[in-house]
Design an enzyme around this catalytic site. Sequence first.
Site, PDB file in Angstrom:
ATOM      1  N   THR A  32       0.856  -1.184   0.000  1.00 39.18           N
ATOM      2  CA  THR A  32       0.000   0.000   0.000  1.00 39.18           C
ATOM      3  C   THR A  32       0.890   1.231   0.000  1.00 39.18           C
ATOM      4  O   THR A  32       1.597   1.487   0.977  1.00 39.18           O
ATOM      5  CB  THR A  32      -0.916  -0.007   1.235  1.00 39.18           C
ATOM      6  OG1 THR A  32      -1.779  -1.148   1.148  1.00 39.18           O
ATOM      7  CG2 THR A  32      -1.750   1.246   1.302  1.00 39.18           C
ATOM      8  N   LYS A  42      -7.618   1.350  -2.803  1.00 37.77           N
ATOM      9  CA  LYS A  42      -7.161   0.931  -1.476  1.00 37.77           C
ATOM     10  C   LYS A  42      -7.307   2.088  -0.485  1.00 37.77           C
ATOM     11  O   LYS A  42      -7.704   1.882   0.668  1.00 37.77           O
ATOM     12  CB  LYS A  42      -5.701   0.463  -1.541  1.00 37.77           C
ATOM     13  CG  LYS A  42      -5.088   0.019  -0.210  1.00 37.77           C
ATOM     14  CD  LYS A  42      -5.723  -1.244   0.344  1.00 37.77           C
ATOM     15  CE  LYS A  42      -5.297  -1.568   1.764  1.00 37.77           C
ATOM     16  NZ  LYS A  42      -4.056  -2.308   1.906  1.00 37.77           N
TER      17      LYS A  42
END
Lengths: 291, 291
Positions: free
Chosen positions: A93, A168
């Site tokens: 991420t 995300k």
Amino acid sequence: MKTGFIGLGAMGAPMALNLHKAGKLKLAWNRTFERVSQFAKANGIALAKDPITLARECELIFISVSRDEDLLEVIERVLPGLAEGKVVVDTSTVSIETARQVAKRLAKVGVAFLDAPLSGGVEGARQGTLTMMVGGDEAVLARVRPVLEVVAGRITHLGQVGNGQGAKAVNQVMAAGILQGVTESLAFGQAMGLPMDKVIEALASGAAGNWFLSNRGPSMLKQEFTPGFKIALHHKDLTICKRMAETLAAQLPIVEMTLIHYNRLMDAGFGDEDISALFRQKQWMLEQGQR
Amino acid sequence: MKTGFIGLGAMGAPMALNLHKAGKLKLAWNRTFERVSQFAKANGIALAKDPITLARECELIFISVSRDEDLLEVIERVLPGLAEGKVVVDTSTVSIETARQVAKRLAKVGVAFLDAPLSGGVEGARQGTLTMMVGGDEAVLARVRPVLEVVAGRITHLGQVGNGQGAKAVNQVMAAGILQGVTESLAFGQAMGLPMDKVIEALASGAAGNWFLSNRGPSMLKQEFTPGFKIALHHKDLTICKRMAETLAAQLPIVEMTLIHYNRLMDAGFGDEDISALFRQKQWMLEQGQR
């Protein structure tokens, strides 16, 4: 398709293991060798002597690291071993900007890049049921999809490079709001003296029912906060979201509030606990009045 | 068990209709006759000429109103018709204190009281699948349960009178956090230019998936905010929660934030829209920077 895996952390190790069990993994590599040699040996996973070797011998290279700077460092280290036609899939991420910067750098040497962050946590990584949000060329995704399907139960293509990280970010902001609601309401119910096991039972089946309530509510009430997903990592993800919002000159009040709460928890030494430990912060706010 | 129903509003009307269809409803009554005479006639529901008559002729009396003061008013009006052994079940959302005050008042004349607030909205009321959170004597609940099961799909007993309202308060705070997370994250994703239908699809199956995302996410993105559950009513419920927290001298930051946002929306004329219209507020905060 010869596959390599870089980054055998909490998420990476079980993903690499699933690829290995499916007969898809050629080589793995981790920046700190000591932490993974035992794991690799025990499972029969071959470790590359360095990232250049891994990049030379594999056509598809997975990366799973924690921070933007880790990804940028790993890219520099694999670059000499990469060649035209290879594919790099980053499951970390990071920010949209970092993903796009990496894609540009790799495109110069003819290497394709997909940003493919995940949700579903360590449990999902073990079971191979992760949700994968992919940005990048659709034809490239089609080529590597059979391998990605070993680690992910659901793969959604969201358009250009960086859009996986965008999705995300949306996920992490949503999770912050849900977590705020679940912890604040359960701490409130506890302060009112309600039978909280019954309250969770009643609410879980209604419109406010959610994964956190059912899976973290009961442990929260026992003051158990074993990760799961660490506060320090969600803090990092929300900081990325905050910076992305700043580039839009926009406000994200739930993100701001959650970062303030997480900072207090990290200062108090709870950064390695599960995010459900936000319950501690809510209890402090409710107990204040009772002193 | 002869059953009466007072309050044929958005929730009360479909509940009374389900009781009528099940052959359980003897009489109904509403404070404003004009609003319900058509509905009662069309469905063959008998209306009482006044609340005293309804209380005299029924053993079990349901109440479904909007505010604490409405409940207190209705109780005063039915009281002359009540007698020992009868049961009053209030499905409204009011404060714990009001519920306990009503229970005491009724106990003096030998009438049992259950607080039985609901979640599941108008859809749940129509389908008879509401979640009912009950406070009060367990033996009384056992006696009336067969009638309650006509309107509710799940009935949870939470202990003493008022605890049903306590559980409902927990539910409303949790819903506020989820709503904050869903609206903020989707507005953020939209501002980033992501394909939001795909984002919802990806996230709905993950750990952040929830009822609001699946059922209100797509309409939100089309700027459709038809209730559902009105902002003005959730505002009322959260104000009750805030007052209850104040009696504990405690802070509920998600409740405070949501009340501030709802006040802005109500000032702008959106109080009768669905709570998913909090999306408007999030868009304002994201658009500010782009001006």
